[in-house]
Design an enzyme around this catalytic site. Structure first.
Site, PDB file in Angstrom:
ATOM      1  CE  LYS A 147     -67.727   7.228 -47.541  1.00 27.37           C
ATOM      2  NZ  LYS A 147     -67.590   8.308 -46.502  1.00 27.37           N
ATOM      3  CG  ASP A 185     -71.993   5.958 -48.008  1.00 26.08           C
ATOM      4  OD1 ASP A 185     -72.500   6.829 -49.010  1.00 26.08           O
ATOM      5  OD2 ASP A 185     -71.353   6.601 -46.933  1.00 26.08           O
TER       6      ASP A 185
HETATM    7  O1  C5P Z   1     -77.663   5.479 -45.127  1.00 27.47           O
HETATM    8  P1  C5P Z   1     -76.938   5.372 -43.811  1.00 27.47           P
HETATM    9  O2  C5P Z   1     -77.532   4.364 -42.614  1.00 27.47           O
HETATM   10  O3  C5P Z   1     -75.427   5.040 -43.957  1.00 27.47           O
HETATM   11  O4  C5P Z   1     -77.038   6.791 -43.011  1.00 27.47           O
HETATM   12  C1  C5P Z   1     -76.714   6.923 -41.985  1.00 27.47           C
HETATM   13  C2  C5P Z   1     -77.328   8.141 -41.292  1.00 27.47           C
HETATM   14  O5  C5P Z   1     -76.602   9.331 -41.989  1.00 27.47           O
HETATM   15  C3  C5P Z   1     -78.891   8.328 -41.647  1.00 27.47           C
HETATM   16  O6  C5P Z   1     -79.629   7.896 -40.685  1.00 27.47           O
HETATM   17  C4  C5P Z   1     -78.788   9.883 -41.579  1.00 27.47           C
HETATM   18  O7  C5P Z   1     -78.817  10.368 -40.312  1.00 27.47           O
HETATM   19  C5  C5P Z   1     -77.586  10.411 -42.217  1.00 27.47           C
HETATM   20  N1  C5P Z   1     -77.615  10.492 -43.563  1.00 27.47           N
HETATM   21  C6  C5P Z   1     -78.397  11.629 -44.105  1.00 27.47           C
HETATM   22  N2  C5P Z   1     -78.429  11.985 -45.480  1.00 27.47           N
HETATM   23  C7  C5P Z   1     -77.783  11.014 -46.307  1.00 27.47           C
HETATM   24  C8  C5P Z   1     -77.146  10.001 -45.848  1.00 27.47           C
HETATM   25  C9  C5P Z   1     -77.017   9.916 -44.488  1.00 27.47           C
HETATM   26  O8  C5P Z   1     -78.924  12.530 -43.331  1.00 27.47           O
HETATM   27  N3  C5P Z   1     -78.025  11.484 -47.658  1.00 27.47           N
END
Ligand code: C5P
Length: 313
Positions: free
Chosen positions: A11, A148
């Site tokens: 994406k 995501d």
């Molecule tokens: O959810 P995911 O593991 O993809 O997110 C990776 C990192 O990105 C999280 O640990 C966080 O540090 C950051 N993140 C965030 N706020 C979000 C999505 C991701 O701070 N809404």
């Protein structure tokens, strides 16, 4: 069932508005996600325990090379492995599967490749193990695995709020042509969010709001309007960590890109072209400018994770 294959897209973020840091370590977002035709292929076959192999990650698509290849974990940190375990637990089946991922999405590139692999593993294992989980249950599991991951299941164009995982499909007309400049190495997403917080310092982040101009451009299939409305609050942070990306973005703008921005947490840069022909010109120009490791063309929106084969034993 001897083997199941799933194809899943990466994406780009058309709008990524980052609000304040929440107590759970995430940020409140307004996130407009757009699935593009750059794919990972995941296959799942019977195994003992959960194992994973990865190919196509090196600078020239080689395995086990230095750089981006090294950043795909082959243990329990791999999001596809975590997805398989999570599904087995919920479905009450033994977690036995051999996964293989062929990477077409840049690793740690800001195109949600890890989340795509998690979504693909959910779909493939659900089929291989005959769990028959419904869409609602798969979406719930996906949201547990990462912000995501639900979008990688749905694809298309969608607005994500909250952590970015509460999705509403966005009305989008037509097909947009993208050129993606893939950088050397990746940027870890948590480091980019942390840099965003650091740059903001004591300034309070405003409430993120969906761009009306962006939504209108999507509804009418207006590439010029879309290019003008693209925005990414993580871009200053990505540029601070990787100043060379300024040159990459500049080269794309110089060659007539309707919009140019860092994709998600970067370091991949996304350029919107006027049409297919312009996307070829832009790709050639960016390759020639020597401002990135490799250049890829893609169109969007495309559907999310889909089964491509399910071979009977
Ligand atoms: O959810 P995911 O593991 O993809 O997110 C990776 C990192 O990105 C999280 O640990 C966080 O540090 C950051 N993140 C965030 N706020 C979000 C999505 C991701 O701070 N809404």
């Amino acid at each position: 069932m001897s083997s199941v294959s799933v194809r899943v897209p990466g994406k780009v973020n058309l709008q990524l508005s980052v609000g304040g840091l929440r107590p759970d370590g995430y940020h409140d977002l307004v996130n407009v996600l757009h699935a593009v035709s750059l794919y990972d292929e995941l296959s799942a076959r019977p195994g003992f325990g959960v194992s994973v192999t990865v190919s196509g990650t090196g600078p020239e698509g080689s395995e086990g090379s230095e750089g981006p290849a090294g950043s795909v974990p082959l243990d329990g940190d791999n999001l596809a492995v975590r997805a398989a375990y999570a599904l087995a637990e919920v479905a009450g089946v033994p977690a036995d599967v051999a996964l293989h991922i062929s990477k077409g999405i840049p690793v740690a590139g800001g195109m949600a490749g890890g989340s795509a692999d998690a979504a693909a593993a959910l779909l493939a294992c659900d089929q291989l193990w005959g769990c028959g989980l419904g869409r609602v249950e798969l979406d719930r599991l996906a949201a547990r695995l990462g912000a995501d991951v639900p979008f990688a299941l749905s694809g298309g164009t969608a607005v994500g709020v909250g952590r970015g995982d509460r999705l509403t499909p966005a009305l989008a007309r037509g097909r947009f042509h993208w050129v993606l400049a893939v950088a050397d190495g990746g940027l870890p997403t948590p480091a980019v969010y942390a840099e965003c917080d650091r740059l903001r310092g004591s300034r309070r982040a405003g409430e993120p709001e969906l761009s009306a101009a962006l939504m209108s451009a999507l509804r009418t299939g207006d590439a010029v309007g879309l290019g003008q409305a693209l925005s990414n609050d993580l871009q200053p942070a990505a540029l601070s960590l990787r100043p060379a990306l300024r040159m990459t973005l500049g080269a794309g703008r110089e060659h007539g890109a309707l919009g140019a921005l860092v994709s998600g947490s970067g370091p991949t840069c996304a350029f919107l072209a006027r049409d297919e022909e312009h996307s070829i010109d832009l790709a050639v120009a960016l390759s020639g400018a020597g401002v990135c490791r490799t250049v890829r063309r893609a169109t969007g929106p495309v559907p999310g994770a889909r089964l491509t084969t399910a071979k009977a034993a």
